[in-house]
Design an enzyme around this catalytic site. Structure first.
Site, PDB file in Angstrom:
ATOM      1  N   LEU A 296     -21.057  22.736 -53.410  1.00 62.55           N
ATOM      2  CA  LEU A 296     -21.040  22.726 -54.882  1.00 62.55           C
ATOM      3  C   LEU A 296     -19.745  23.322 -55.443  1.00 62.55           C
ATOM      4  O   LEU A 296     -19.491  23.235 -56.638  1.00 62.55           O
ATOM      5  CB  LEU A 296     -22.254  23.478 -55.443  1.00 62.55           C
ATOM      6  CG  LEU A 296     -23.614  22.814 -55.178  1.00 62.55           C
ATOM      7  CD1 LEU A 296     -24.744  23.645 -55.778  1.00 62.55           C
ATOM      8  CD2 LEU A 296     -23.653  21.394 -55.741  1.00 62.55           C
TER       9      LEU A 296
ATOM     10  N   ASN B  40     -18.764  28.098 -48.260  1.00 63.25           N
ATOM     11  CA  ASN B  40     -17.292  28.147 -48.218  1.00 63.25           C
ATOM     12  C   ASN B  40     -16.675  27.989 -49.604  1.00 63.25           C
ATOM     13  O   ASN B  40     -15.853  27.125 -49.849  1.00 63.25           O
ATOM     14  CB  ASN B  40     -16.728  27.109 -47.239  1.00 63.25           C
ATOM     15  CG  ASN B  40     -17.064  25.676 -47.624  1.00 63.25           C
ATOM     16  OD1 ASN B  40     -18.009  25.437 -48.372  1.00 63.25           O
ATOM     17  ND2 ASN B  40     -16.293  24.739 -47.118  1.00 63.25           N
TER      18      ASN B  40
ATOM     19  N   HIS C  69     -21.494  24.612 -37.628  1.00 63.24           N
ATOM     20  CA  HIS C  69     -20.502  23.537 -37.730  1.00 63.24           C
ATOM     21  C   HIS C  69     -19.806  23.504 -36.368  1.00 63.24           C
ATOM     22  O   HIS C  69     -18.956  24.339 -36.078  1.00 63.24           O
ATOM     23  CB  HIS C  69     -19.521  23.867 -38.870  1.00 63.24           C
ATOM     24  CG  HIS C  69     -18.325  22.974 -38.947  1.00 63.24           C
ATOM     25  ND1 HIS C  69     -18.111  22.100 -39.980  1.00 63.24           N
ATOM     26  CD2 HIS C  69     -17.269  22.818 -38.110  1.00 63.24           C
ATOM     27  CE1 HIS C  69     -16.970  21.451 -39.778  1.00 63.24           C
ATOM     28  NE2 HIS C  69     -16.442  21.876 -38.651  1.00 63.24           N
TER      29      HIS C  69
ATOM     30  N   HIS D 289     -24.309  18.202 -39.288  1.00 62.11           N
ATOM     31  CA  HIS D 289     -23.597  16.920 -39.175  1.00 62.11           C
ATOM     32  C   HIS D 289     -23.200  16.507 -37.764  1.00 62.11           C
ATOM     33  O   HIS D 289     -22.026  16.340 -37.448  1.00 62.11           O
ATOM     34  CB  HIS D 289     -22.358  16.896 -40.076  1.00 62.11           C
ATOM     35  CG  HIS D 289     -21.510  18.131 -40.079  1.00 62.11           C
ATOM     36  ND1 HIS D 289     -21.021  18.729 -38.942  1.00 62.11           N
ATOM     37  CD2 HIS D 289     -21.076  18.897 -41.113  1.00 62.11           C
ATOM     38  CE1 HIS D 289     -20.315  19.789 -39.284  1.00 62.11           C
ATOM     39  NE2 HIS D 289     -20.342  19.924 -40.585  1.00 62.11           N
TER      40      HIS D 289
ATOM     41  N   ASN E  96     -14.742  15.688 -41.966  1.00 65.82           N
ATOM     42  CA  ASN E  96     -14.971  16.594 -40.840  1.00 65.82           C
ATOM     43  C   ASN E  96     -16.471  16.796 -40.676  1.00 65.82           C
ATOM     44  O   ASN E  96     -17.108  17.303 -41.606  1.00 65.82           O
ATOM     45  CB  ASN E  96     -14.274  17.930 -41.143  1.00 65.82           C
ATOM     46  CG  ASN E  96     -14.574  18.993 -40.099  1.00 65.82           C
ATOM     47  OD1 ASN E  96     -15.413  18.811 -39.230  1.00 65.82           O
ATOM     48  ND2 ASN E  96     -13.892  20.122 -40.200  1.00 65.82           N
TER      49      ASN E  96
ATOM     50  N   ASP F 190     -23.743  16.590 -46.616  1.00 65.75           N
ATOM     51  CA  ASP F 190     -22.396  17.166 -46.525  1.00 65.75           C
ATOM     52  C   ASP F 190     -21.533  16.697 -47.711  1.00 65.75           C
ATOM     53  O   ASP F 190     -20.333  16.436 -47.567  1.00 65.75           O
ATOM     54  CB  ASP F 190     -21.716  16.846 -45.188  1.00 65.75           C
ATOM     55  CG  ASP F 190     -20.517  17.763 -44.922  1.00 65.75           C
ATOM     56  OD1 ASP F 190     -20.265  18.692 -45.712  1.00 65.75           O
ATOM     57  OD2 ASP F 190     -19.823  17.528 -43.899  1.00 65.75           O
TER      58      ASP F 190
ATOM     59  N   HIS G 100     -13.847  16.540 -53.888  1.00 67.05           N
ATOM     60  CA  HIS G 100     -12.437  16.954 -53.946  1.00 67.05           C
ATOM     61  C   HIS G 100     -11.791  16.298 -55.160  1.00 67.05           C
ATOM     62  O   HIS G 100     -12.076  15.138 -55.462  1.00 67.05           O
ATOM     63  CB  HIS G 100     -11.682  16.512 -52.690  1.00 67.05           C
ATOM     64  CG  HIS G 100     -12.067  17.274 -51.465  1.00 67.05           C
ATOM     65  ND1 HIS G 100     -11.733  18.598 -51.274  1.00 67.05           N
ATOM     66  CD2 HIS G 100     -12.775  16.909 -50.390  1.00 67.05           C
ATOM     67  CE1 HIS G 100     -12.217  19.010 -50.110  1.00 67.05           C
ATOM     68  NE2 HIS G 100     -12.862  18.013 -49.545  1.00 67.05           N
TER      69      HIS G 100
HETATM   70 ZN   LIG Z   1     -19.200  21.164 -41.710  1.00 67.37          ZN
END
Ligand SMILES: [Zn+2]
Lengths: 426, 312
Positions: free
Chosen positions: A57, A88, A175, A228, A274, A301, A305
């Site tokens: 978010l 993150n 991850h 993922h 990624n 995911d 951007h």
């Molecule tokens: Zn990731």
């Protein structure tokens, strides 16, 4: 309070019935029900509200890409009633203060339940554990912890994190990316990367970490979730681990169900993500793994951007693509229309199971009288072209622009209130 | 041909047209006609994000000999080095009326983005992008091979070329592997397994880890530049071991058939991938490659721009 009746929809794609929503709960299920507002669901499937275990978010820190509000709007539009906001951000969600801030912003937006994910390590640096217990005990009641974007690469830190969160039934969402094998990596290492001269990201960089982590989870008797998952080998390892009784769950993204790395031949960074898009054999394996339950859930995911981070050359571009608004249509295209999965299985992979992994007790519940009315009505038969500029996310980096995808969310109800009606945000 | 982005853009016939045009332009230049007129009034921009004096001056000389206006837009000391995006730079070049942009970039695929994103309307020539391709280098190598082995005529059917060294990171190797095969040559890639790309078996080339066994039947050996820093990333143990196993020295050169030539795209690491005596030997065509580069680039610019008057 206004009551709503959803008429003529097929519940989990099975029996056709009306569904009366009143005062936040499913009041009645039956025939010829009456309510203040009628939602015509003829030809539609009715599913429990979708739960995303993996959403970026971007707030705090990158409000130019997405905010909790704009991301909540995109989630509602896609049929979600709960999202897990990845840690993150800037500052990183590695303290009770930041996770409570995100949680409050989610409550204020009021469109979906926003469940903050806490960082595993301080600043995502992989060195020192964040205050996991404080985040668990905070108002945000964090249960999912992840350094997503970075791998918890240090085996000792990973072991301790897995052990530590057992105290509050937390889960570490890894991850899986071995950092030394992926330095400067740009795309899947394979025939296409060798041709394009882009530094390769070998499947083994993902698989080696997953293999290590399932063994660690077994050793300490902890719960592990793999973010993922993208390779055939990863599916094999998860299948093996589950057969051994290891408490592991795994997710796959819509884009890894849909695309192969051939699309990178355009050098269009809209496809830079990624983990990277993989080969046709990998796509086949993750679809099969999702269908047979080896992979427990679909998670988006969703990674917004701003356009300048994609409107550039490949190596300068950011990793990630948006996915909330298109997720259900992609699952329809790749899993339901291919007859690999039923709608009841879709409800499991996109609502029941992710709510269980995230320990969200208000979500992922059966369409049954008395349960909270978190519901999505989806028309699986319309064909719609994706137009990026029409996205309600704060960003436009959907990889499906120009694709015609099957299906559209007609209505979403969050805790009994409509957030989407007639395919538009309320 | 609107752009030259990859050797895959070239068919056998279009490649031969470029080589034939290059030899005609070389002949005209050799007659001392001075500047040829065909690109008068056209603007060619050299957009270089990497230092490469040799490639830039080669393109510059080619454009000037065809009477084009040349703008050198180098990353050093310009807004490019201050973080201006490729897109903004492209829009600037478009405003300046660039008819063709010759781009050297550290990012694989940057020329594709420049050509296909709608940022500019002119032609794009890839002058080397990351570890992807360097198609005009492959053309000049094909030109050189054809001059020495096929009397400057036709294609390269039956020619055997060994490309030796850091294939993984080499844009020269990628473009040559494609173009030489398009022209009918057979290509053998030789290097340590660490420096051959994953998936190289799909390139249609023979692959060998043993240089000594790879020289007896070749018509040409193309040595690739190997950066010493690669040993820090464990691609090979030491410069010493590399040159022992994969360097071209006079003993190895003696295994080659008498007519076979030695090539190198430059700049050379003398003592690393090639010894000085081989580089300067009679069978070395390394200096000639440089002058052939100008002729081939003239041909590319001529064919890209000369025939598109009014449509660019
Ligand atoms: Zn990731």
């Amino acid at each position: 309070m206004t009551s709503y009746v959803i008429t003529g929809g097929s519940l989990l794609g099975e029996e056709v019935a009306d569904l009366l929503i009143d005062e936040g709960v499913i009041r009645e299920i039956g025939k010829n029900l009456k309510g203040d507002v009628v939602v015509d669901a003829a030809g539609c499937v009715v599913l429990p509200g979708l739960v995303d275990l993996h959403t970026h978010l971007r707030e705090p820190g990158r409000e130019d890409a997405e905010t909790v509000l704009s991301g909540s709007r995109a989630a509602a539009k896609g049929g979600f009633t709960c999202v897990h906001a990845m840690a993150n951000t800037n500052p990183v969600a590695d303290s009770a203060g930041v996770v409570e801030q995100v949680w409050r912003l989610g409550r204020e937006a009021g469109l979906v339940e926003v469940r903050p994910v806490g960082a595993v390590t301080m600043g995502l640096a992989g060195q020192n554990l964040a205050e996991l217990g404080a985040m668990a005990d905070s108002a945000a009641a964090v249960r999912v912890f992840s350094d997503d974007g970075k791998c918890v690469y240090d085996a000792a830190i990973m072991r301790r994190a897995l052990e530590y969160v057992k105290a509050f039934d937390g889960v570490i969402a890894q991850h899986a990316q071995e950092p030394r094998l992926t330095e400067d990596a740009q795309m899947n290492e394979g025939i296409v990367s060798s041709k394009l001269g882009l530094a390769g990201w070998p499947a083994v960089a993902e698989e080696a970490i997953i293999a290590r982590d399932v063994l660690l989870a077994q050793h300490v008797g902890a719960r592990l979730h793999v973010c993922h998952l993208s390779t055939a080998g990863s599916v094999d390892i998860i299948r093996w681990a589950k057969a051994r009784g290891i408490n592991v769950t795994a997710e796959v993204t819509p884009h890894h169900l849909f695309f192969t790395d051939d699309v990178v031949e355009s050098y269009d960074p809209i496809y830079k993500v990624n983990p990277p898009l993989r080969t046709a054999a990998d796509v086949e394996a993750v679809r099969a793994g999702l269908a047979d339950g080896t992979i427990d859930i679909v998670a988006t995911d969703h990674a917004p951007h701003p356009s300048e981070d994609k409107d550039c050359e490949w190596s300068a571009a950011a990793f990630g693509m948006t996915g909330l608004e298109s997720a259900l249509a992609i699952v329809n295209a790749t899993m339901v229309r291919t007859k690999a999965m039923s709608w009841a299985q879709v409800a499991d992979r996109m609502s029941f199971a992710p709510a269980q992994i995230g320990k969200v007790n208000t979500q992922g519940q059966a369409l049954a009288v008395g349960n909270p009315a978190n519901i999505v009505v989806f028309n699986p038969d319309v064909e719609l072209e994706v137009v990026p500029s029409q996205s309600v996310s704060g960003s436009r980096n959907t990889p499906y622009g120009g694709h015609t995808l099957p299906g559209q969310v007609v209505a979403t109800f969050f805790a009994g209130k409509p957030t989407v009606l007639e395919s538009e945000l309320v | 041909m609107k752009h030259l982005l990859s050797a895959t853009d070239l068919t056998r016939d279009s490649a031969i047209t470029i080589l034939d045009t290059a030899s005609q332009l070389a002949a005209a230049t050799a007659q001392g006609v001075g500047k040829l007129p065909p690109l008068r009034g056209r603007t060619v921009v050299n957009l270089f994000y990497e230092d490469s004096t040799r490639t830039r001056t080669s393109f510059e000389a080619a454009a000037k000999r065809l009477s084009a206006d040349v703008i050198n837009f180098s990353a050093k000391g310009s807004s490019v080095s201050k973080g201006e995006s490729l897109k903004d730079t492209a829009l600037t070049l478009e405003a300046m009326g660039a008819d063709a942009v010759v781009i050297r970039h550290h990012s694989s695929g940057a020329p594709h983005r420049l050509a296909n994103s709608g940022w500019i309307s002119g032609g794009v020539v890839n002058a080397g992008d990351g570890t992807h391709e360097h198609p005009t280098q492959a053309l000049l190598d094909a030109y050189t091979l054809r001059r020495h082995l096929r009397d400057n005529n036709g294609d390269l059917s039956g020619v055997k070329v060994a490309i030796v060294g850091d294939v993984l990171h080499s844009r020269v190797a990628r473009s040559n592997a494609i173009l030489l095969q398009t022209l009918g040559a057979s290509v053998r890639l030789v290097g340590p397994p660490t420096l051959l790309p994953f998936g190289v078996e799909t390139w249609g080339c023979e692959v060998s880890y043993d240089l000594d066994g790879a020289l007896d039947d070749v018509d040409a050996v193309m040595m690739l530049r190997v950066q010493r820093e690669r040993m820090n990333a464990a691609y090979f143990p030491s410069a010493h071991e590399y040159s022992n196993r994969y360097g071209l020295n006079s003993a190895r050169a003696a295994r080659m058939p008498e007519h076979a030539i030695v090539m190198h795209p430059g700049p050379m690491n003398r003592g690393m991938e090639i010894t000085a005596d081989v580089a300067d030997s009679k069978r070395s065509v390394i200096v000639e490659q440089v002058s052939n580069g100008v002729s081939v680039r003239m041909a590319v610019l001529y064919l890209l721009l000369g025939g598109t008057e009014g449509t660019a």
